[in-house]
Write an enzyme that holds these catalytic residues in place. Structure first.
Site, PDB file in Angstrom:
ATOM      1  N   HIS A   9       1.009  -1.317   0.189  1.00 20.35           N
ATOM      2  CA  HIS A   9      -0.003  -0.239  -0.147  1.00 20.35           C
ATOM      3  C   HIS A   9       0.828   1.343  -0.044  1.00 20.35           C
ATOM      4  CE1 HIS A   9      -3.171  -2.602   2.242  1.00 20.35           C
ATOM      5  NE2 HIS A   9      -3.673  -2.514   0.988  1.00 20.35           N
ATOM      6  N   ARG A  42      -2.186  -5.824  -8.386  1.00 17.46           N
ATOM      7  CA  ARG A  42      -1.382  -6.768  -8.548  1.00 17.46           C
ATOM      8  C   ARG A  42      -1.454  -7.839  -9.544  1.00 17.46           C
ATOM      9  NH1 ARG A  42      -2.476  -7.689  -1.956  1.00 17.46           N
ATOM     10  NH2 ARG A  42      -4.500  -7.576  -3.032  1.00 17.46           N
ATOM     11  N   SER A  55      -3.006  -7.607   3.037  1.00 16.50           N
ATOM     12  CA  SER A  55      -2.958  -7.585   4.259  1.00 16.50           C
ATOM     13  C   SER A  55      -3.646  -9.080   4.845  1.00 16.50           C
ATOM     14  CB  SER A  55      -4.242  -6.599   4.476  1.00 16.50           C
ATOM     15  OG  SER A  55      -3.922  -5.245   4.146  1.00 16.50           O
ATOM     16  N   LYS A  97     -15.891  -7.950   4.294  1.00 17.48           N
ATOM     17  CA  LYS A  97     -14.626  -8.217   5.018  1.00 17.48           C
ATOM     18  C   LYS A  97     -15.055  -7.985   6.613  1.00 17.48           C
ATOM     19  CE  LYS A  97     -11.045  -7.571   1.877  1.00 17.48           C
ATOM     20  NZ  LYS A  97     -10.026  -6.580   1.359  1.00 17.48           N
TER      21      LYS A  97
HETATM   22  O1  PNS Z   1      -8.748  -2.584   0.531  1.00 20.37           O
HETATM   23  P1  PNS Z   1     -10.069  -3.368   0.152  1.00 20.37           P
HETATM   24  O2  PNS Z   1     -10.941  -4.020   0.957  1.00 20.37           O
HETATM   25  O3  PNS Z   1     -10.068  -4.089  -1.235  1.00 20.37           O
HETATM   26  O4  PNS Z   1     -10.939  -1.808  -0.112  1.00 20.37           O
HETATM   27  C1  PNS Z   1     -12.475  -2.065  -0.768  1.00 20.37           C
HETATM   28  C2  PNS Z   1     -12.962  -0.516  -0.151  1.00 20.37           C
HETATM   29  C3  PNS Z   1     -13.004  -0.403   1.121  1.00 20.37           C
HETATM   30  C4  PNS Z   1     -12.020   0.331  -1.057  1.00 20.37           C
HETATM   31  C5  PNS Z   1     -14.559  -0.612  -0.922  1.00 20.37           C
HETATM   32  O5  PNS Z   1     -15.083  -2.018  -0.371  1.00 20.37           O
HETATM   33  C6  PNS Z   1     -15.314   0.749  -0.699  1.00 20.37           C
HETATM   34  O6  PNS Z   1     -15.114   1.499  -1.721  1.00 20.37           O
HETATM   35  N1  PNS Z   1     -16.076   0.649   0.355  1.00 20.37           N
HETATM   36  C7  PNS Z   1     -16.520   1.909   0.771  1.00 20.37           C
HETATM   37  C8  PNS Z   1     -18.326   1.942   0.585  1.00 20.37           C
HETATM   38  C9  PNS Z   1     -18.377   2.002  -0.965  1.00 20.37           C
HETATM   39  O7  PNS Z   1     -18.099   3.148  -1.655  1.00 20.37           O
HETATM   40  N2  PNS Z   1     -19.006   0.970  -1.848  1.00 20.37           N
HETATM   41  C10 PNS Z   1     -19.238   1.006  -3.057  1.00 20.37           C
HETATM   42  C11 PNS Z   1     -18.038   0.413  -3.826  1.00 20.37           C
HETATM   43  S1  PNS Z   1     -18.329   0.456  -5.576  1.00 20.37           S
END
Ligand code: PNS
Length: 157
Positions: free
Chosen positions: A17, A90, A127, A41
């Site tokens: 990250h 990745r 992670s 998650k």
């Molecule tokens: O590191 P991750 O778990 O791949 O990140 C995913 C994350 C947190 C960026 C995604 O779940 C997210 O954007 N969550 C916030 C709520 C949101 O905007 N959801 C719609 C996504 S299209």
């Protein structure tokens, strides 16, 4: 002045990250790292812990700040006047997961997602793996920053 939002659950932030945020900062004047919830998650670290760990991990990169995002990333990015949402890729599995999110975020906000290929030497760092290795007492010191390694060891005690 261009601002990009780099969202993720960062549970916790890894060296992979940090590398992507550094590369994003080379492209944009300001980068806001958005610590968000991934509803798919269960997070090991609390919101406040993830923010604190990311702030410390990124402290030496100027023009980067870390904020908690409790709603939609599309709204968060639009509220801050972001010109882009930045994600690290990745490989193909990341792409499959990210494609729908990029299209939905653009649908909601009009903001494009920019994908950055991180350092291939960090391609294996995730992670989820770091947490698993830490839970078995394995060595994580070259996968995360020292503050995160300390916090992980403490958390899995
Ligand atoms: O590191 P991750 O778990 O791949 O990140 C995913 C994350 C947190 C960026 C995604 O779940 C997210 O954007 N969550 C916030 C709520 C949101 O905007 N959801 C719609 C996504 S299209």
């Amino acid at each position: 002045m261009t601002l990009a939002v780099c969202p993720g659950s960062f549970d916790p932030m890894t060296l992979g990250h940090v590398d992507v945020v550094r590369r994003a900062r080379a492209m944009f004047d300001e980068v806001v790292v958005a610590i968000a919830k991934n509803s798919a998650k269960t997070h090991l670290f609390t919101d406040a812990e993830r923010v604190e760990l990311a702030r410390e991990a990124l402290a030496d990169i100027n023009g980067v700040r870390v904020e908690l995002s409790s709603g939609l990333i599309a709204d968060f990015a639009r509220d801050r006047g972001a010109v882009a949402i930045v994600k690290g890729l990745r490989g193909a599995a990341d792409y499959d997961a990210e494609q729908a999110m990029a299209l939905l975020n653009r649908h909601l906000s009009g903001i494009e997602t920019v994908f950055i290929m991180g350092d291939p030497a960090l391609n294996h760092v995730a992670s989820s793996f770091v947490k698993e290795i830490a839970s078995y007492g394995g060595r994580i010191d070259d996968l995360v920053t020292p503050n995160v390694a300390r916090a992980l060891k403490e958390k899995v005690k």
